[in-house]
Enzyme design. Structure first.
Site, PDB file in Angstrom:
ATOM      1  CG  ASP A 102       2.523 -10.391  11.845  1.00 51.33           C
ATOM      2  OD1 ASP A 102       3.494 -10.521  11.075  1.00 51.33           O
ATOM      3  OD2 ASP A 102       2.126  -9.274  12.254  1.00 51.33           O
ATOM      4  CG  ASP A 124      -0.698  -9.401   9.999  1.00 52.21           C
ATOM      5  OD1 ASP A 124      -0.573  -8.254   9.555  1.00 52.21           O
ATOM      6  OD2 ASP A 124      -0.281 -10.419   9.378  1.00 52.21           O
ATOM      7  CB  THR A 151      -1.857   7.057  -3.632  1.00 52.78           C
ATOM      8  OG1 THR A 151      -1.293   5.740  -3.584  1.00 52.78           O
ATOM      9  CG2 THR A 151      -0.907   7.982  -4.354  1.00 52.78           C
ATOM     10  NE  ARG A 184      -2.490   1.178   3.532  1.00 53.45           N
ATOM     11  CZ  ARG A 184      -3.227   1.733   4.479  1.00 53.45           C
ATOM     12  NH1 ARG A 184      -4.509   1.945   4.280  1.00 53.45           N
ATOM     13  NH2 ARG A 184      -2.719   2.018   5.638  1.00 53.45           N
TER      14      ARG A 184
HETATM   15  N1  URA Z   1      -5.142  -8.555   7.038  1.00 54.59           N
HETATM   16  C1  URA Z   1      -4.964  -9.368   8.104  1.00 54.59           C
HETATM   17  O1  URA Z   1      -4.037 -10.153   8.156  1.00 54.59           O
HETATM   18  N2  URA Z   1      -5.858  -9.298   9.103  1.00 54.59           N
HETATM   19  C2  URA Z   1      -6.905  -8.460   9.110  1.00 54.59           C
HETATM   20  O2  URA Z   1      -7.688  -8.459  10.057  1.00 54.59           O
HETATM   21  C3  URA Z   1      -7.064  -7.617   7.990  1.00 54.59           C
HETATM   22  C4  URA Z   1      -6.169  -7.688   6.962  1.00 54.59           C
END
Ligand code: URA
Length: 210
Positions: A204, A201, A109, A105
């Site tokens: 992760d 995430d 922008t 990202r």
């Molecule tokens: N990406 C992720 O890994 N977790 C989320 O909750 C949103 C996007």
């Protein structure tokens, strides 16, 4: 919500997803569960693969056995978390062609920018399944499907583990022709773009990077 949205509410999928959401689930167990769930979701998303028959000889007699028709399907992992789904699906469909799409990202922008794209040739004749565990804002999913269409894909499906209503709406607006298969649609996105209640995430959690 989306004209082609399937939520796989099978008890095994829902049980495994519940374990994955638990913050105390270890990296190793999370990865194993993701592999298992990816196969159950792949089972659903490949329902419409074209079939033919092939004459074979069983130990008892000849028969026309059901057989997948057409070109091998293509799996496209949206990096990096898509790789956690890819591994399991490849166990189920070992002859699939594989592509990768890397997007980040742009902080100015806020738009997704490609940093790596490598997809199989002749996508036009294949079912193409884009995989990313989390359909959150939908920005990267929409960009990935844009890119696959530009590369010639005509039969694209999107497989994710969890979706936010915002991401589903974004996909509906941009790509209403792309069916989505997911295990759940959660409540909303938080201010950081995380799915709530979600599982954190996904990258992760599966790679142990936090
Ligand atoms: N990406 C992720 O890994 N977790 C989320 O909750 C949103 C996007």
């Amino acid at each position: 919500m989306h004209p082609h949205l399937t939520v796989v509410d099978h008890p095994l999928v829902q049980h495994k997803l519940g374990l994955m959401r638990d913050k105390d689930t270890s990296t190793a167990v999370f990865r194993q569960l993701l592999r298992e769930v990816s196969q159950l979701l792949a089972y659903e998303i490949t329902r419409e693969l074209p079939m033919t028959t092939k004459p074979i000889q069983t130990p008892l007699q000849r028969m026309d056995a059901p057989h997948l028709a057409g070109k091998k399907l293509a799996l496209v992992s949206i990096l990096r978390a898509g790789n956690g789904l890819l591994d399991g699906i490849l166990e189920l469909i070992p002859h699939a062609r594989v592509g990768f799409v890397g997007l980040y990202r742009d902080e100015q922008t806020l738009k997704p920018v490609q940093y790596y794209v490598k997809v199989p040739t002749d996508l036009g004749g294949r079912m193409v399944i884009a995989v990313d565990p989390m359909l959150a804002t939908g920005n990267s999913s929409v960009a990935a499907v844009d890119l696959l269409k530009q590369a010639g894909a005509k039969n694209i499906r999107f497989l994710c583990l969890l979706a936010a209503p915002e991401g589903v709406a974004r996909m509906r607006d941009a790509h209403p022709d792309t069916p989505i298969v997911t295990a759940a649609i959660d409540s909303h996105l938080d201010g950081n773009g995380y799915i709530v209640p979600g599982l954190g995430d996904a990258g992760d959690r599966m790679f142990g990077t936090k």
